[in-house]
Design a protein around this motif. Structure first.
Motif, PDB file in Angstrom:
ATOM      1  N   ASP B  31      59.837   7.773  32.928  1.00  0.00           N
ATOM      2  CA  ASP B  31      59.745   6.443  33.535  1.00  0.00           C
ATOM      3  C   ASP B  31      58.595   5.678  32.886  1.00  0.00           C
ATOM      4  O   ASP B  31      57.482   6.203  32.774  1.00  0.00           O
ATOM      5  N   TYR B  32      58.857   4.446  32.508  1.00  0.00           N
ATOM      6  CA  TYR B  32      57.851   3.616  31.842  1.00  0.00           C
ATOM      7  C   TYR B  32      58.407   2.206  31.772  1.00  0.00           C
ATOM      8  O   TYR B  32      59.516   1.917  32.259  1.00  0.00           O
ATOM      9  N   TYR B  33      57.650   1.318  31.162  1.00  0.00           N
ATOM     10  CA  TYR B  33      58.041  -0.081  31.061  1.00  0.00           C
ATOM     11  C   TYR B  33      57.876  -0.531  29.609  1.00  0.00           C
ATOM     12  O   TYR B  33      56.922  -0.135  28.929  1.00  0.00           O
ATOM     13  N   LEU B  34      58.787  -1.366  29.193  1.00  0.00           N
ATOM     14  CA  LEU B  34      58.736  -1.906  27.835  1.00  0.00           C
ATOM     15  C   LEU B  34      58.746  -3.423  27.907  1.00  0.00           C
ATOM     16  O   LEU B  34      59.403  -4.011  28.783  1.00  0.00           O
ATOM     17  N   PHE B  35      58.029  -4.042  26.998  1.00  0.00           N
ATOM     18  CA  PHE B  35      57.898  -5.490  26.996  1.00  0.00           C
ATOM     19  C   PHE B  35      58.040  -6.033  25.580  1.00  0.00           C
ATOM     20  O   PHE B  35      57.713  -5.356  24.606  1.00  0.00           O
ATOM     21  N   TRP B  36      58.471  -7.265  25.518  1.00  0.00           N
ATOM     22  CA  TRP B  36      58.320  -8.064  24.307  1.00  0.00           C
ATOM     23  C   TRP B  36      57.438  -9.260  24.673  1.00  0.00           C
ATOM     24  O   TRP B  36      57.724  -9.980  25.633  1.00  0.00           O
ATOM     25  N   TYR B  37      56.380  -9.422  23.869  1.00  0.00           N
ATOM     26  CA  TYR B  37      55.489 -10.557  24.029  1.00  0.00           C
ATOM     27  C   TYR B  37      55.592 -11.456  22.810  1.00  0.00           C
ATOM     28  O   TYR B  37      55.741 -10.997  21.685  1.00  0.00           O
ATOM     29  N   LYS B  38      55.467 -12.743  23.059  1.00  0.00           N
ATOM     30  CA  LYS B  38      55.456 -13.750  21.995  1.00  0.00           C
ATOM     31  C   LYS B  38      54.040 -14.302  21.892  1.00  0.00           C
ATOM     32  O   LYS B  38      53.405 -14.597  22.912  1.00  0.00           O
ATOM     33  N   GLN B  39      53.569 -14.428  20.664  1.00  0.00           N
ATOM     34  CA  GLN B  39      52.255 -15.019  20.443  1.00  0.00           C
ATOM     35  C   GLN B  39      52.376 -16.171  19.456  1.00  0.00           C
ATOM     36  O   GLN B  39      52.439 -15.971  18.258  1.00  0.00           O
ATOM     37  N   PRO B  40      52.395 -17.394  19.946  1.00  0.00           N
ATOM     38  CA  PRO B  40      52.428 -18.561  19.056  1.00  0.00           C
ATOM     39  C   PRO B  40      51.058 -18.766  18.432  1.00  0.00           C
ATOM     40  O   PRO B  40      50.117 -18.035  18.740  1.00  0.00           O
ATOM     41  N   PRO B  41      50.916 -19.755  17.554  1.00  0.00           N
ATOM     42  CA  PRO B  41      49.612 -20.005  16.920  1.00  0.00           C
ATOM     43  C   PRO B  41      48.483 -20.270  17.909  1.00  0.00           C
ATOM     44  O   PRO B  41      47.318 -20.090  17.572  1.00  0.00           O
ATOM     45  N   SER B  42      48.811 -20.689  19.104  1.00  0.00           N
ATOM     46  CA  SER B  42      47.779 -20.903  20.124  1.00  0.00           C
ATOM     47  C   SER B  42      47.098 -19.601  20.535  1.00  0.00           C
ATOM     48  O   SER B  42      46.089 -19.632  21.239  1.00  0.00           O
ATOM     49  N   ARG B  43      47.646 -18.457  20.124  1.00  0.00           N
ATOM     50  CA  ARG B  43      47.208 -17.069  20.357  1.00  0.00           C
ATOM     51  C   ARG B  43      47.410 -16.604  21.795  1.00  0.00           C
ATOM     52  O   ARG B  43      47.084 -15.463  22.119  1.00  0.00           O
ATOM     53  N   GLN B  44      47.984 -17.442  22.615  1.00  0.00           N
ATOM     54  CA  GLN B  44      48.312 -17.021  23.981  1.00  0.00           C
ATOM     55  C   GLN B  44      49.391 -15.943  23.939  1.00  0.00           C
ATOM     56  O   GLN B  44      50.304 -16.004  23.123  1.00  0.00           O
ATOM     57  N   MET B  45      49.291 -14.936  24.780  1.00  0.00           N
ATOM     58  CA  MET B  45      50.297 -13.877  24.869  1.00  0.00           C
ATOM     59  C   MET B  45      51.283 -14.252  25.974  1.00  0.00           C
ATOM     60  O   MET B  45      50.904 -14.363  27.137  1.00  0.00           O
TER      61      MET B  45
END
Lengths: 112, 114
Positions: B31-45
Motif C-alpha cells: 500500500d502506498y501513494y503515487l503522484f504526478w506533480y507539474k512544475q512550471p517556470p514559476s517553480r510552484q509544485m
C-alpha cells in the motif's frame, strides 16, 4: 490559507557564512522534508523528519543540519555555505492518507 | 528504500496531440501513494493526479490520466489534447503507506509545440 511558508524567497550568501532557511506549516503534518533542486534536475532529499523531535538524513545531507523542536517548524541550516549549495530549496510536508504532499514556494539560494 | 525513475529527461508533443510520460518505482510495500506533480517556470509544485496503490482503477483528472501497473511497478501519465500551458517539468513521486517518506523521480521536461 493553510499551507507551508518558506523564508526567505531568495538570498545571496557569501561563501563561508551560515544561514538558516525557515519552514513553517499550519496543517499539523507529522512528516516534513527538505529538498534541493538544481537547475533542470529533480528534487533530492536533504533531511527529513517523521515527527517532532526526530530527524533523518536523506540523499544529500552533507553541509546541512535540521531540527524539529515542534510539529510546525523545520528549519534548515547551512553552517558554512559553499558555492555548490547554490540551489532552489523546497520544504514539504505529508501525512498518512493525504490527497497530496504540500510544498512551500521554494527558496532560491545563491552562494558566491 | 524506495526509488523512483523517470527515464525520459525531455519529451516533446505537438499541441492537441497526446503524450505519455513514464515512471517506474521500486518498493516492498503493498500500500502506498503515487503522484504526478507539474512544475512550471514559476517553480510552484502543482499536483496533477494521485493514485492509491490499493485501487485498481486508473485515476483520471480531465485531460490527465494514468496507467498504473502495480505488478510492473509502473505509473505513466498520459496527457491528452496537449495545450501550451502543459509545458513544464513533470515529477513522479512515491509516498509510503505511513505517509512519512516522499521520494521523487528525476523529472521529465515536457515541451509543447504550437
Amino acid at each position: 490559507t493553510a499551507g507551508i511558508t518558506q523564508a526567505p524567497t531568495s538570498q545571496i550568501l557569501a561563501a563561508g557564512r551560515s544561514m538558516t532557511l525557515r519552514c513553517t506549516q499550519d496543517m499539523r503534518h507529522n512528516a516534513m522534508y527538505w529538498y534541493r533542486q538544481d537547475l533542470g534536475l529533480g528534487l533530492r532529499l536533504i533531511h527529513y523528519s517523521n515527527t517532532a523531535g526526530t530527524t533523518g538524513k536523506g540523499e544529500v545531507p552533507d553541509g546541512y543540519s535540521v531540527s524539529r523542536a515542534n510539529t510546525d517548524d523545520f528549519p534548515l541550516t547551512l553552517a558554512s555555505a559553499v558555492p555548490s549549495q547554490t540551489s532552489v530549496y523546497f520544504c514539504a510536508s505529508s501525512a498518512p492518507r493525504l490527497t497530496e504532499a504540500f510544498f512551500g514556494q521554494g527558496t532560491r539560494l545563491t552562494v558566491v | 528504500a524506495q526509488t523512483v525513475t523517470q527515464s525520459q529527461p525531455e519529451m516533446s508533443v505537438q499541441e492537441a496531440e497526446t503524450v505519455t510520460l513514464s515512471c517506474t518505482y521500486d518498493t516492498s510495500e503493498s500500500d502506498y501513494y503515487l503522484f504526478w506533480y507539474k512544475q512550471p517556470p514559476s517553480r510552484q509544485m502543482i499536483l496533477v493526479i494521485r493514485q492509491e496503490a490499493y485501487k485498481q482503477q486508473n485515476a483520471t483528472e480531465n485531460r490527465f490520466s494514468v496507467n498504473f501497473q502495480k505488478a510492473a511497478k509502473s505509473f505513466s501519465l498520459k496527457i491528452s489534447d496537449s495545450q501550451l500551458g502543459d509545458a513544464a517539468m513533470y515529477f513522479c513521486a512515491y509516498l509510503n503507506n505511513a505517509g512519512n517518506m516522499l521520494t521523487f523521480g528525476g523529472g521529465t521536461r515536457l515541451m509543447v509545440k504550437p
